[in-house]
Enzyme design. Structure first.
Site, PDB file in Angstrom:
ATOM      1  N   ARG A 140       0.779  -1.238   0.000  1.00 45.24           N
ATOM      2  CA  ARG A 140       0.000   0.000   0.000  1.00 45.24           C
ATOM      3  C   ARG A 140       0.810   1.288   0.000  1.00 45.24           C
ATOM      4  O   ARG A 140       0.245   2.369   0.122  1.00 45.24           O
ATOM      5  CB  ARG A 140      -1.004   0.032   1.163  1.00 45.24           C
ATOM      6  N   ASP A 141       2.124   1.236  -0.129  1.00 45.04           N
ATOM      7  CA  ASP A 141       2.909   2.471  -0.224  1.00 45.04           C
ATOM      8  C   ASP A 141       4.206   2.208  -0.997  1.00 45.04           C
ATOM      9  O   ASP A 141       5.277   2.616  -0.581  1.00 45.04           O
ATOM     10  CB  ASP A 141       3.207   3.038   1.163  1.00 45.04           C
ATOM     11  N   LEU A 142       4.070   1.525  -2.126  1.00 43.78           N
ATOM     12  CA  LEU A 142       5.235   1.207  -2.945  1.00 43.78           C
ATOM     13  C   LEU A 142       5.698   2.466  -3.677  1.00 43.78           C
ATOM     14  O   LEU A 142       4.939   3.078  -4.429  1.00 43.78           O
ATOM     15  CB  LEU A 142       4.882   0.109  -3.951  1.00 43.78           C
ATOM     16  N   ASN A 146      10.746   3.769  -0.547  1.00 45.27           N
ATOM     17  CA  ASN A 146      10.565   2.556   0.248  1.00 45.27           C
ATOM     18  C   ASN A 146      11.265   1.347  -0.361  1.00 45.27           C
ATOM     19  O   ASN A 146      10.943   0.212  -0.044  1.00 45.27           O
ATOM     20  CB  ASN A 146       9.077   2.274   0.452  1.00 45.27           C
ATOM     21  N   SER A 183       1.095   7.031  -0.649  1.00 42.23           N
ATOM     22  CA  SER A 183       1.577   8.279  -1.232  1.00 42.23           C
ATOM     23  C   SER A 183       0.858   8.491  -2.550  1.00 42.23           C
ATOM     24  O   SER A 183       1.022   7.716  -3.490  1.00 42.23           O
ATOM     25  CB  SER A 183       3.087   8.194  -1.441  1.00 42.23           C
TER      26      SER A 183
END
Length: 190
Positions: A140-142, A146, A183
């Site tokens: 959910r935030d690739l 990260n 993001s």
């Protein structure tokens, strides 16, 4: 309180420097110390919740991240080394420190990656995601920030996915309404 270079954290870790500061906590580069106070072992990344955030949803999020990366023992996922949550101390997560930093910083230093190198790194990221998806975990935030890089002769040798703090296990979420977390710039349109 913010820690400085040389400070001893939780009686076992000597702070080398602050790596990042966010709304919920601070990440430091540190080394473990032995009984004589000498630094031992590899460099570590220690993510410590700020005192104002060391309860409720912030602790659950850090605890979830710890549980997920512990479960996802994979060469393309940051290596879990420990999670500490006890009375009288801010919760913290310990992972292996990747000296190469994140993919975005690497690209800012060296420029655009070649098509071949992008494909090699993309395959590594996909392997990490496959491992997570096989365990019903979605990141959910690739994004490039990260993805941590391990360098060999100034070239990326291995890439490791990190920051599973907003990840969810699909089985846990099956009965809940979908949420938009991550993001915005990097988020898939669906």
């Amino acid at each position: 309180a913010i820690l400085n270079q040389g400070d001893i954290f939780d009686r076992n870790y000597r702070i080398q420097r602050m790596l990042a500061m966010g709304g919920a906590g601070v990440t430091y580069v540190a080394r473990e110390t032995d009984d004589d106070g000498a630094d031992v072992g590899p460099e570590l990344a220690i993510k410590v919740l700020l005192a104002a955030r060391d309860q409720g949803s912030y602790v659950r999020r850090l605890s979830t991240e710890a549980q997920i990366i512990q479960e996802l023992d994979h060469p393309n996922i940051v290596r879990y080394l420990g999670f500490v949550h006890r009375s009288g101390h801010s919760p913290y997560l310990i992972t292996r420190f990747e000296r190469g930093g994140c993919l975005l910083d690497h690209m800012r230093r060296v420029g655009t990656l070649s098509v071949r190198q992008s494909a090699v790194l993309g395959r590594q990221i996909c392997r990490a995601l496959i491992e997570a998806h096989q365990r019903d975990i979605i990141h959910r935030d690739l994004k490039a920030q990260n993805c941590l890089v391990e360098l060999s002769q100034k070239r990326i040798h291995i890439i490791r996915l990190c920051d599973f703090g907003v990840s969810k296990q699909l089985l846990e979420e099956a009965d809940k309404a979908a949420t938009q977390i991550g993001s915005d710039f990097w988020m898939a349109p669906e």
